[in-house]
Design an enzyme around this catalytic site. Sequence first.
Site, PDB file in Angstrom:
ATOM      1  N   ASN A  67      10.350   0.552  10.489  1.00 15.77           N
ATOM      2  CA  ASN A  67      10.349   1.864   9.839  1.00 15.77           C
ATOM      3  C   ASN A  67      11.671   2.084   9.118  1.00 15.77           C
ATOM      4  OD1 ASN A  67       7.827   3.150  10.296  1.00 15.77           O
ATOM      5  ND2 ASN A  67       8.389   3.503  12.426  1.00 15.77           N
ATOM      6  N   CYS A  76       1.693  -1.692  10.200  1.00 11.04           N
ATOM      7  CA  CYS A  76       1.692  -0.958   8.941  1.00 11.04           C
ATOM      8  C   CYS A  76       0.591  -1.541   8.056  1.00 11.04           C
ATOM      9  CB  CYS A  76       3.057  -1.119   8.270  1.00 11.04           C
ATOM     10  SG  CYS A  76       3.155  -0.290   6.683  1.00 11.04           S
ATOM     11  N   GLY A  77      -0.412  -0.724   7.746  1.00 13.94           N
ATOM     12  CA  GLY A  77      -1.570  -1.219   6.986  1.00 13.94           C
ATOM     13  C   GLY A  77      -1.226  -1.473   5.526  1.00 13.94           C
ATOM     14  N   ASN A  78      -0.573  -0.507   4.878  1.00 13.97           N
ATOM     15  CA  ASN A  78      -0.169  -0.721   3.477  1.00 13.97           C
ATOM     16  C   ASN A  78       0.859  -1.843   3.395  1.00 13.97           C
ATOM     17  OD1 ASN A  78      -1.792   1.262   2.269  1.00 13.97           O
ATOM     18  ND2 ASN A  78      -0.312   2.859   2.751  1.00 13.97           N
ATOM     19  N   ASN A 172       1.836   9.503  14.142  1.00 12.68           N
ATOM     20  CA  ASN A 172       1.667   9.855  12.732  1.00 12.68           C
ATOM     21  C   ASN A 172       0.660  10.999  12.686  1.00 12.68           C
ATOM     22  OD1 ASN A 172       3.182   7.473  11.422  1.00 12.68           O
ATOM     23  ND2 ASN A 172       1.846   6.515  12.945  1.00 12.68           N
ATOM     24  N   ARG A 191       5.551   8.970  11.149  1.00 17.31           N
ATOM     25  CA  ARG A 191       6.587   8.706  12.166  1.00 17.31           C
ATOM     26  C   ARG A 191       7.531   7.609  11.658  1.00 17.31           C
ATOM     27  NH1 ARG A 191       5.003   5.623  17.740  1.00 17.31           N
ATOM     28  NH2 ARG A 191       4.457   4.024  16.195  1.00 17.31           N
ATOM     29  N   CYS A 200      -0.649   6.307   3.818  1.00 15.55           N
ATOM     30  CA  CYS A 200      -0.391   5.594   5.081  1.00 15.55           C
ATOM     31  C   CYS A 200      -1.651   4.798   5.401  1.00 15.55           C
ATOM     32  CB  CYS A 200      -0.094   6.623   6.170  1.00 15.55           C
ATOM     33  SG  CYS A 200       0.117   5.890   7.798  1.00 15.55           S
ATOM     34  N   GLY A 201      -1.532   3.472   5.433  1.00 16.40           N
ATOM     35  CA  GLY A 201      -2.718   2.615   5.558  1.00 16.40           C
ATOM     36  C   GLY A 201      -3.412   2.723   6.900  1.00 16.40           C
ATOM     37  N   THR A 202      -2.643   2.621   7.998  1.00 17.30           N
ATOM     38  CA  THR A 202      -3.276   2.779   9.310  1.00 17.30           C
ATOM     39  C   THR A 202      -3.762   4.210   9.472  1.00 17.30           C
ATOM     40  OG1 THR A 202      -1.059   3.177  10.226  1.00 17.30           O
ATOM     41  CG2 THR A 202      -2.002   0.964  10.535  1.00 17.30           C
TER      42      THR A 202
HETATM   43  N1  LIG Z   1       5.473   4.560  10.408  1.00 15.79           N
HETATM   44  C1  LIG Z   1       4.301   4.106  11.159  1.00 15.79           C
HETATM   45  C2  LIG Z   1       4.025   2.622  10.864  1.00 15.79           C
HETATM   46  C3  LIG Z   1       3.681   2.400   9.424  1.00 15.79           C
HETATM   47  C4  LIG Z   1       2.423   3.099   9.074  1.00 15.79           C
HETATM   48  C5  LIG Z   1       2.094   3.171   7.585  1.00 15.79           C
HETATM   49  N2  LIG Z   1       3.161   2.892   6.653  1.00 15.79           N
HETATM   50  C6  LIG Z   1       0.887   2.332   7.277  1.00 15.79           C
HETATM   51  O1  LIG Z   1       0.674   1.986   6.097  1.00 15.79           O
HETATM   52  O2  LIG Z   1       0.114   2.044   8.222  1.00 15.79           O
HETATM   53  C7  LIG Z   1       4.556   4.253  12.645  1.00 15.79           C
HETATM   54  O3  LIG Z   1       5.696   4.183  13.073  1.00 15.79           O
HETATM   55  O4  LIG Z   1       3.565   4.429  13.374  1.00 15.79           O
END
Ligand SMILES: N[C@H](CCC[C@H](N)C(=O)O)C(=O)O
Length: 261
Positions: A67, A76-78, A172, A191, A200-202
Amino acid sequence: MVLTFYKYQGTGNDFVIIDNRESIVSKNDTKLIARLCDRKFGVGADGLMLLEKPQNDEDDFTMVYYNADGKESTMCGNGGRCLVAFASFMGVVKEKAVFTAIDGKHHAEIKDGLVYLQMQDVSTVEEHESHLFLDTGSPHHVELVEGLKEYNVDSVGRKIREGAPYYTEGTNVNFVEQLTDKSFLVRTYERGVEGETLSCGTGVTAVALAMHTSNKTQAQEVDIQTLGGDLKITFEKEEAGYRNVYLIGPAKQVFKGEIEC
Ligand SMILES: N[C@H](CCC[C@H](N)C(=O)O)C(=O)O
């Protein structure tokens, strides 16, 4: 030391990527990683990924995700989609990729200019009074709101992320508005960025599965609009949960650079 890095974005979620197969960056150098992600004193990004050597014969590479606060985080999906595009750019893979990230093995494919990333199966979707909660490789709180365009995502998102039952571990926070029977608008407080990201991908994966669980859609192919662009999530409902979950969307290289560190 002069460090070569690449800047990628996937629907506006932006990342620094470093080819670390020769281990030039130490994996616990939190200070360096936070500096590289700093938008004033560094390159600037929502997160940073290291492309690492594969740990077994089936994998093409290993993904390590941090992060913007410099701490290693969950999936991180993206970022995963951007790392597949980077691996293809570097000639590590052609159009198909197999890699391991913190949440396990992922298969991916580049097709018609989009990256198809298989996410982990999801066995549990918690349904609460005001929201749903599930983990799609990262934890996600999902709630439907009216007037999402004007909604104060940053302050309401922060309160939820810091409050009960999440506290320090956090989550998140995804705010959703239904557009049609199979499409939604989503804005996410992320987060570790500790603020709203353009996508945010996930998170959008969590929203698609949550909207199916709560019968807001019967579709198993869901279109999500984010401030940074459009993503598609496809999945199969099974007895307990969801499998063959794919996050589909663009992943672009913005620039290559060098930085003294
Ligand atoms: N910051 C997120 C992880 C990256 C999620 C986001 N960038 C995505 O694309 O899934 C966390 O700490 O849970």
